[in-house]
Structures are given as C-alpha cells and as structure tokens.
Design a protein around this motif. Sequence first.
Motif, PDB file in Angstrom:
ATOM      1  N   ALA A  20       3.137  -0.451   3.376  1.00 37.74           N
ATOM      2  CA  ALA A  20       3.988  -0.024   2.260  1.00 37.74           C
ATOM      3  C   ALA A  20       3.374  -0.391   0.918  1.00 37.74           C
ATOM      4  CB  ALA A  20       5.371  -0.657   2.408  1.00 37.74           C
ATOM      5  N   LEU A  21       2.793  -1.581   0.833  1.00 38.14           N
ATOM      6  CA  LEU A  21       2.165  -2.015  -0.414  1.00 38.14           C
ATOM      7  C   LEU A  21       0.927  -1.191  -0.736  1.00 38.14           C
ATOM      8  CD1 LEU A  21       2.573  -5.870   0.043  1.00 38.14           C
ATOM      9  CD2 LEU A  21       3.740  -4.438  -1.651  1.00 38.14           C
ATOM     10  N   ALA A  22       0.174  -0.825   0.292  1.00 43.22           N
ATOM     11  CA  ALA A  22      -0.994   0.038   0.068  1.00 43.22           C
ATOM     12  C   ALA A  22      -0.554   1.405  -0.454  1.00 43.22           C
ATOM     13  CB  ALA A  22      -1.791   0.182   1.364  1.00 43.22           C
ATOM     14  N   ASP A  23       0.563   1.910   0.060  1.00 46.18           N
ATOM     15  CA  ASP A  23       1.091   3.185  -0.433  1.00 46.18           C
ATOM     16  C   ASP A  23       1.543   3.062  -1.887  1.00 46.18           C
ATOM     17  OD1 ASP A  23       0.713   4.859   1.756  1.00 46.18           O
ATOM     18  OD2 ASP A  23       2.603   4.276   2.698  1.00 46.18           O
ATOM     19  N   TRP A  24       2.157   1.929  -2.211  1.00 48.78           N
ATOM     20  CA  TRP A  24       2.614   1.707  -3.593  1.00 48.78           C
ATOM     21  C   TRP A  24       1.423   1.690  -4.548  1.00 48.78           C
ATOM     22  CZ3 TRP A  24       6.137  -3.039  -5.163  1.00 48.78           C
ATOM     23  CH2 TRP A  24       6.900  -2.697  -6.283  1.00 48.78           C
ATOM     24  N   GLU A  25       0.352   1.024  -4.139  1.00 47.91           N
ATOM     25  CA  GLU A  25      -0.858   0.983  -4.964  1.00 47.91           C
ATOM     26  C   GLU A  25      -1.465   2.374  -5.098  1.00 47.91           C
ATOM     27  OE1 GLU A  25      -4.013  -0.168  -7.300  1.00 47.91           O
ATOM     28  OE2 GLU A  25      -2.106  -1.162  -6.884  1.00 47.91           O
ATOM     29  N   LEU A  26      -1.429   3.158  -4.024  1.00 44.96           N
ATOM     30  CA  LEU A  26      -1.928   4.533  -4.080  1.00 44.96           C
ATOM     31  C   LEU A  26      -1.123   5.351  -5.095  1.00 44.96           C
ATOM     32  CD1 LEU A  26      -3.731   6.828  -2.898  1.00 44.96           C
ATOM     33  CD2 LEU A  26      -1.916   7.206  -1.211  1.00 44.96           C
ATOM     34  N   ALA A  27       0.198   5.171  -5.088  1.00 46.47           N
ATOM     35  CA  ALA A  27       1.051   5.886  -6.041  1.00 46.47           C
ATOM     36  C   ALA A  27       0.738   5.461  -7.474  1.00 46.47           C
ATOM     37  CB  ALA A  27       2.519   5.634  -5.710  1.00 46.47           C
ATOM     38  N   ARG A  28       0.378   4.213  -7.662  1.00 52.43           N
ATOM     39  CA  ARG A  28      -0.009   3.745  -9.004  1.00 52.43           C
ATOM     40  C   ARG A  28      -1.294   4.423  -9.460  1.00 52.43           C
ATOM     41  NH1 ARG A  28      -3.405   0.721 -11.594  1.00 52.43           N
ATOM     42  NH2 ARG A  28      -4.548   0.180  -9.693  1.00 52.43           N
ATOM     43  N   VAL A  31      -2.661   7.276  -8.354  1.00 55.04           N
ATOM     44  CA  VAL A  31      -2.623   8.742  -8.426  1.00 55.04           C
ATOM     45  C   VAL A  31      -1.582   9.246  -9.417  1.00 55.04           C
ATOM     46  CG1 VAL A  31      -2.196  10.866  -7.105  1.00 55.04           C
ATOM     47  CG2 VAL A  31      -3.472   8.972  -6.065  1.00 55.04           C
ATOM     48  N   ARG A  32      -0.410   8.607  -9.421  1.00 56.18           N
ATOM     49  CA  ARG A  32       0.697   9.120 -10.248  1.00 56.18           C
ATOM     50  C   ARG A  32       1.095   8.203 -11.399  1.00 56.18           C
ATOM     51  NH1 ARG A  32       5.545  11.566  -6.735  1.00 56.18           N
ATOM     52  NH2 ARG A  32       6.148   9.349  -6.728  1.00 56.18           N
ATOM     53  N   ILE A  60       0.536   7.812   1.604  1.00 57.25           N
ATOM     54  CA  ILE A  60      -0.671   8.423   2.170  1.00 57.25           C
ATOM     55  C   ILE A  60      -0.356   9.764   2.839  1.00 57.25           C
ATOM     56  CG2 ILE A  60      -0.471   7.215   4.394  1.00 57.25           C
ATOM     57  CD1 ILE A  60      -3.742   8.040   2.477  1.00 57.25           C
ATOM     58  N   LEU A  61       0.862   9.928   3.329  1.00 58.14           N
ATOM     59  CA  LEU A  61       1.239  11.192   3.976  1.00 58.14           C
ATOM     60  C   LEU A  61       1.304  12.325   2.958  1.00 58.14           C
ATOM     61  CD1 LEU A  61       4.039   9.917   6.401  1.00 58.14           C
ATOM     62  CD2 LEU A  61       1.594  10.197   6.848  1.00 58.14           C
ATOM     63  N   GLU A  62       1.935  12.077   1.804  1.00 51.99           N
ATOM     64  CA  GLU A  62       1.973  13.090   0.744  1.00 51.99           C
ATOM     65  C   GLU A  62       0.574  13.316   0.160  1.00 51.99           C
ATOM     66  OE1 GLU A  62       6.046  11.551   1.227  1.00 51.99           O
ATOM     67  OE2 GLU A  62       4.084  10.600   1.017  1.00 51.99           O
ATOM     68  N   HIS A  63      -0.198  12.242   0.070  1.00 53.03           N
ATOM     69  CA  HIS A  63      -1.534  12.333  -0.517  1.00 53.03           C
ATOM     70  C   HIS A  63      -2.448  13.225   0.310  1.00 53.03           C
ATOM     71  CE1 HIS A  63      -4.886  10.988  -2.983  1.00 53.03           C
ATOM     72  NE2 HIS A  63      -5.566  10.670  -1.898  1.00 53.03           N
ATOM     73  N   LEU A  64      -2.393  13.086   1.616  1.00 56.38           N
ATOM     74  CA  LEU A  64      -3.274  13.877   2.490  1.00 56.38           C
ATOM     75  C   LEU A  64      -2.726  15.276   2.749  1.00 56.38           C
ATOM     76  CD1 LEU A  64      -4.330  11.161   5.119  1.00 56.38           C
ATOM     77  CD2 LEU A  64      -5.625  11.989   3.143  1.00 56.38           C
ATOM     78  N   ALA A  65      -1.379  15.428   2.691  1.00 50.14           N
ATOM     79  CA  ALA A  65      -0.737  16.736   2.889  1.00 50.14           C
ATOM     80  C   ALA A  65      -1.303  17.453   4.112  1.00 50.14           C
ATOM     81  CB  ALA A  65      -0.892  17.600   1.633  1.00 50.14           C
ATOM     82  N   MET A  66      -1.275  16.781   5.257  1.00 53.78           N
ATOM     83  CA  MET A  66      -1.905  17.291   6.476  1.00 53.78           C
ATOM     84  C   MET A  66      -1.095  18.424   7.116  1.00 53.78           C
ATOM     85  SD  MET A  66      -3.082  13.677   8.234  1.00 53.78           S
ATOM     86  CE  MET A  66      -1.429  12.968   8.077  1.00 53.78           C
TER      87      MET A  66
END
Length: 355
Positions: free
Chosen positions: A177-185, A187-188, A328-334
Amino acid sequence: MPLLARSVLTPLHIDVRRGAVADLAAILADGRISSGGDVAVVVGPGQGERIAELIKPSLGSADVFTAAGGTLEAADDLGGKLRARSYDAVVGIGGGKTIDVAKYAATRRGLPMVSVATSLANDGIASPVASLITDGIKGSYGVHIPIAVIVDLDFVESGSERHNRAGIGDVVSNISALADWELARQVRGEPVDGLAASLARMAAESVLSHPGDMGDDAFVTVLAEALIASGLAMAVCGTSRPSSGGCHEIMHAVDALFPGTASHGELAGLGALFCTFLRGDTQRLGQMASCLTRHRLPVTPAEVGLTDDQFVDAVIFAPRTRPDRYTILEHLAMSPSDVRARLADYAGAIRDHLG
C-alpha cells in the motif's frame, strides 16, 4: 506564530495483555469514559457473549445488544436501539464485523466507542473505517477512531487461529500500500503524509522481522500493536491510504465477484504479493512471501480456492472498487491477457523464492 505541531486523534487507552477484559470497568472509569458503567455493550455471535457475562458484575448498568452479519442494516438497527436511553459510550466486543457495526452505530449517535478485540484478523480494531456489507457488496465508511482499544490475549488465544493469522496478511500488505502511495505521489502529485507512512511501515516491518508465531505471546502482542498502529496511521492522514492500495482493491474485487472465498487479511496478503511482483520488487516479494508462507497464509490464487481465470477477473475488476485511488493496477492498466501472462510469471517467481 508558525504552526510547529499538529493534533492527532488517538485512543485515550490502549491495552494489549492477558486479563485486560477483566479490568474493563476500571478502564472506563479511569479514562473518564463512563464512571457508572452506563454503556451499550455490543457483542457478536462468537466469544462476545462470554465476555459480556464476565464483565456484567462490574458493569451492572450496561445494556447488552447482539449484532451479527457485519452489514450496514445491522449497524443502522443498532443505531436505532441506542436511542432508547442515554449512554456514555458504546463498547464493541468481538471480531472485526462486530466492532465495525459498533463503530458505525456509535458514530451516527455521536457516542465514543471502545473496541474490545477478540480476534486479530485485520486492522479495523483501531481504525477510523468501518467495513460493512450493503446489497452484497462490502463498502468502507468513515467513523470516529475508538476512544479505547483493548486486546485480551486470553480471548485471542481462544479464538480461531486462522482468523488471527489473517491479521498478519493485513499488516504485511502495508508494504504494498505504501509503495502504491509513493507511486501516486510520483505520477499524480498526490501528497504523502510522512507520519502516517512511518506508522504503517513500522507496523509491517515489526511483523515481517519477528521470528515468533501465534503460539508466542511476544509475537501476538507485536501483531496486535501493529494492527493498532495501522489504524492510527489511517487516523493521522484521514484516509486508508497507508494500509490500502492495489492489495485491497484486489481483496474487495474478490469479495464482490466471489464472496466467501477467504478472509480480509488472507486476500490482502495475497493481493499485496501480486502487486509487489507487478512492481518488480524482487527483494520485497521474497521477504513477504517467506513471511506469509511461514505463517501458513496463502500466496497463490489456488490456495484461496480461486482459479487463474477467476483471479484475472478480480484483478481487472479491482480498480472499480476504489475509483479515486491510483495504484500499480491503474498505472499498468493491464488487459485480461496481460494479467494472465503476469500471473503465470508470478507463479514461477513464487516457486523460485520459496524453493
């Protein structure tokens, strides 16, 4: 004058030990929560009734209500019953479903709520979130954080070992969850609350690194405190972000598409592993997989009774469970074929890590 500090809502009292429930009346009085025991005690269908009998002599003015099912309807029904008289507080005794019903009803009535956990299945025991089912779908509702949190290790020990182990999966999922939060920071530009992130990370690391198991009081205490810390992390930033990312999107998707598959913590741990694999973090993947396996928690879809096709469907559906959340799921949009290919690679990676 510049603002040099901030106020953070936390429980007035946190008690994790054996025999804690027997001191409930004293805890309520000493904490100025209820000096006369005029509280509404909410119990579940499990050990809650047994605990209610234990505390009844010292809380003679209490009313006892039974709540089952973990539904929004049950919470609304309890809220109606709380209008019968004036209460100092609501005391929820039991597992996650009972506590969430009590948290929601207490918040709607503007009453403080005391969480008495008999299970360590997830971090809801101290969080400002109630997970309730409505129309067959589990939703998350913002509530006041409990004014006190009590975990009696005697009752945890008497409960379902599988449910208690599930809490390990929920805490470990903080890493993802924290890795996803950092990804959102990145990218967005989404802001990350450093204090909330630190609490959630310390909770996960304490469980990942502890050599004990559920038969060890020291480990169970660490697990209970880690679940409480995860709840506090959410209270600090006002959202579930520190403890809920793609891992919980997958969990909610499985709940919606294939209800009754597995528990919250089991699915959160599995979702966290898969999301960590998608991020390519092999070091964390191995560390988390080893921890979950050592504690006999699932690491593959088959271990929770899902086929590969069902898991693919859940991953595709997952972003719809939290439309405002970037992971990561929204980021990859698989696409479904992408997920199927990654799932095959994931199975191989798990075999390699676990030997």
